[in-house]
Design a protein around this motif. Structure first.
Motif, PDB file in Angstrom:
ATOM      1  N   LEU A  50       0.832  -1.208   0.000  1.00 61.62           N
ATOM      2  CA  LEU A  50       0.000   0.000   0.000  1.00 61.62           C
ATOM      3  C   LEU A  50       0.865   1.255   0.000  1.00 61.62           C
ATOM      4  N   PHE A  51       1.910   1.252   0.824  1.00 62.55           N
ATOM      5  CA  PHE A  51       2.818   2.397   0.876  1.00 62.55           C
ATOM      6  C   PHE A  51       3.463   2.629  -0.485  1.00 62.55           C
ATOM      7  N   SER A  52       3.902   1.548  -1.108  1.00 63.43           N
ATOM      8  CA  SER A  52       4.512   1.627  -2.435  1.00 63.43           C
ATOM      9  C   SER A  52       3.511   2.125  -3.476  1.00 63.43           C
ATOM     10  N   ALA A  53       2.274   1.665  -3.380  1.00 63.65           N
ATOM     11  CA  ALA A  53       1.242   2.097  -4.330  1.00 63.65           C
ATOM     12  C   ALA A  53       0.987   3.591  -4.217  1.00 63.65           C
ATOM     13  N   VAL A  54       0.946   4.101  -3.009  1.00 63.10           N
ATOM     14  CA  VAL A  54       0.745   5.541  -2.819  1.00 63.10           C
ATOM     15  C   VAL A  54       1.975   6.296  -3.304  1.00 63.10           C
ATOM     16  N   ALA A  55       3.154   5.848  -2.895  1.00 59.79           N
ATOM     17  CA  ALA A  55       4.398   6.543  -3.240  1.00 59.79           C
ATOM     18  C   ALA A  55       4.621   6.620  -4.742  1.00 59.79           C
ATOM     19  N   SER A  56       4.233   5.586  -5.456  1.00 58.85           N
ATOM     20  CA  SER A  56       4.496   5.542  -6.899  1.00 58.85           C
ATOM     21  C   SER A  56       3.336   6.048  -7.745  1.00 58.85           C
ATOM     22  N   HIS A  57       2.245   6.423  -7.114  1.00 61.07           N
ATOM     23  CA  HIS A  57       1.066   6.864  -7.859  1.00 61.07           C
ATOM     24  C   HIS A  57       1.304   8.235  -8.480  1.00 61.07           C
ATOM     25  N   GLU A  58       0.790   8.416  -9.681  1.00 64.71           N
ATOM     26  CA  GLU A  58       0.934   9.681 -10.395  1.00 64.71           C
ATOM     27  C   GLU A  58       0.409  10.838  -9.550  1.00 64.71           C
ATOM     28  N   GLY A  59       1.180  11.910  -9.482  1.00 66.12           N
ATOM     29  CA  GLY A  59       0.774  13.092  -8.735  1.00 66.12           C
ATOM     30  C   GLY A  59       1.121  13.042  -7.254  1.00 66.12           C
ATOM     31  N   GLY A  60       1.691  11.940  -6.809  1.00 64.74           N
ATOM     32  CA  GLY A  60       2.124  11.855  -5.429  1.00 64.74           C
ATOM     33  C   GLY A  60       1.048  11.570  -4.411  1.00 64.74           C
ATOM     34  N   GLU A  61      -0.158  11.309  -4.874  1.00 61.39           N
ATOM     35  CA  GLU A  61      -1.228  10.927  -3.965  1.00 61.39           C
ATOM     36  C   GLU A  61      -2.139   9.946  -4.676  1.00 61.39           C
ATOM     37  N   ALA A  62      -2.850   9.147  -3.876  1.00 58.48           N
ATOM     38  CA  ALA A  62      -3.709   8.119  -4.463  1.00 58.48           C
ATOM     39  C   ALA A  62      -5.011   8.022  -3.691  1.00 58.48           C
ATOM     40  N   CYS A  63      -6.083   7.853  -4.450  1.00 55.63           N
ATOM     41  CA  CYS A  63      -7.389   7.603  -3.859  1.00 55.63           C
ATOM     42  C   CYS A  63      -7.393   6.161  -3.367  1.00 55.63           C
ATOM     43  N   VAL A  64      -8.038   5.931  -2.243  1.00 55.59           N
ATOM     44  CA  VAL A  64      -8.113   4.575  -1.724  1.00 55.59           C
ATOM     45  C   VAL A  64      -8.732   3.637  -2.758  1.00 55.59           C
ATOM     46  N   CYS A  65      -9.597   4.174  -3.603  1.00 55.78           N
ATOM     47  CA  CYS A  65     -10.227   3.349  -4.635  1.00 55.78           C
ATOM     48  C   CYS A  65      -9.221   2.852  -5.671  1.00 55.78           C
ATOM     49  N   ASP A  66      -8.075   3.540  -5.806  1.00 58.56           N
ATOM     50  CA  ASP A  66      -7.058   3.162  -6.788  1.00 58.56           C
ATOM     51  C   ASP A  66      -6.008   2.206  -6.253  1.00 58.56           C
ATOM     52  N   ILE A  67      -5.937   2.029  -4.945  1.00 57.40           N
ATOM     53  CA  ILE A  67      -4.839   1.243  -4.374  1.00 57.40           C
ATOM     54  C   ILE A  67      -5.317   0.052  -3.547  1.00 57.40           C
ATOM     55  N   SER A  68      -6.614  -0.217  -3.530  1.00 61.25           N
ATOM     56  CA  SER A  68      -7.139  -1.237  -2.615  1.00 61.25           C
ATOM     57  C   SER A  68      -7.036  -2.667  -3.142  1.00 61.25           C
ATOM     58  N   ASP A  69      -6.501  -2.863  -4.338  1.00 55.35           N
ATOM     59  CA  ASP A  69      -6.377  -4.210  -4.904  1.00 55.35           C
ATOM     60  C   ASP A  69      -5.048  -4.845  -4.490  1.00 55.35           C
TER      61      ASP A  69
END
Length: 119
Positions: A50-69
């Motif tokens: 999850l930390f990696s998904a947020v850190a690598s997400h475009e724009g530096g932030e991620a919606c929980v809906c984009d990283i919950s898989d």
């Protein structure tokens, strides 16, 4: 509404590391407690993903809906994100029905400083 919280890991005013580089001197009990909280939060494979998904997400932030898989239920994802926030590694902001997460760059810099011994 923002749920950003600064924990004892960092000084309230900025990017001062929680702890000296490990090669500089032995940690105090308080420094070790702060560092252990960070590493404990990252010690779980789901939290690390999850930390990696947020850190690598475009724009530096991620919606929980984009990283919950990440192979666990939504309540479990929420639990792990809460633990990352409690450790000071993530901050969040609610926008409508979704929560957006950001990596706290000063915390990551402090972790890097502690491990690498560089400023």
């Amino acid at each position: 509404m923002s749920n950003t919280e600064v924990l004892p890991l960092l000084e309230a005013d900025a990017a001062a590391p929680c702890c000296p580089p490990m090669t500089e001197r032995p940690m105090t009990a308080i420094e070790a407690e702060a560092a252990a909280m960070m590493f404990k939060a990252l010690g779980d494979p789901v939290r690390l993903r999850l930390f990696s998904a947020v850190a690598s997400h475009e724009g530096g932030e991620a919606c929980v809906c984009d990283i919950s898989d990440v192979g666990v239920s939504q309540p479990t994802v929420s639990h792990h994100l809460k633990k990352l926030k409690e450790a000071g590694l993530l901050s969040s902001e609610r926008r409508g029905t979704w929560v957006y997460y950001r990596v706290e760059p000063s915390v990551v810099a402090a972790m890097s400083h502690m491990l690498s011994g560089s400023a």
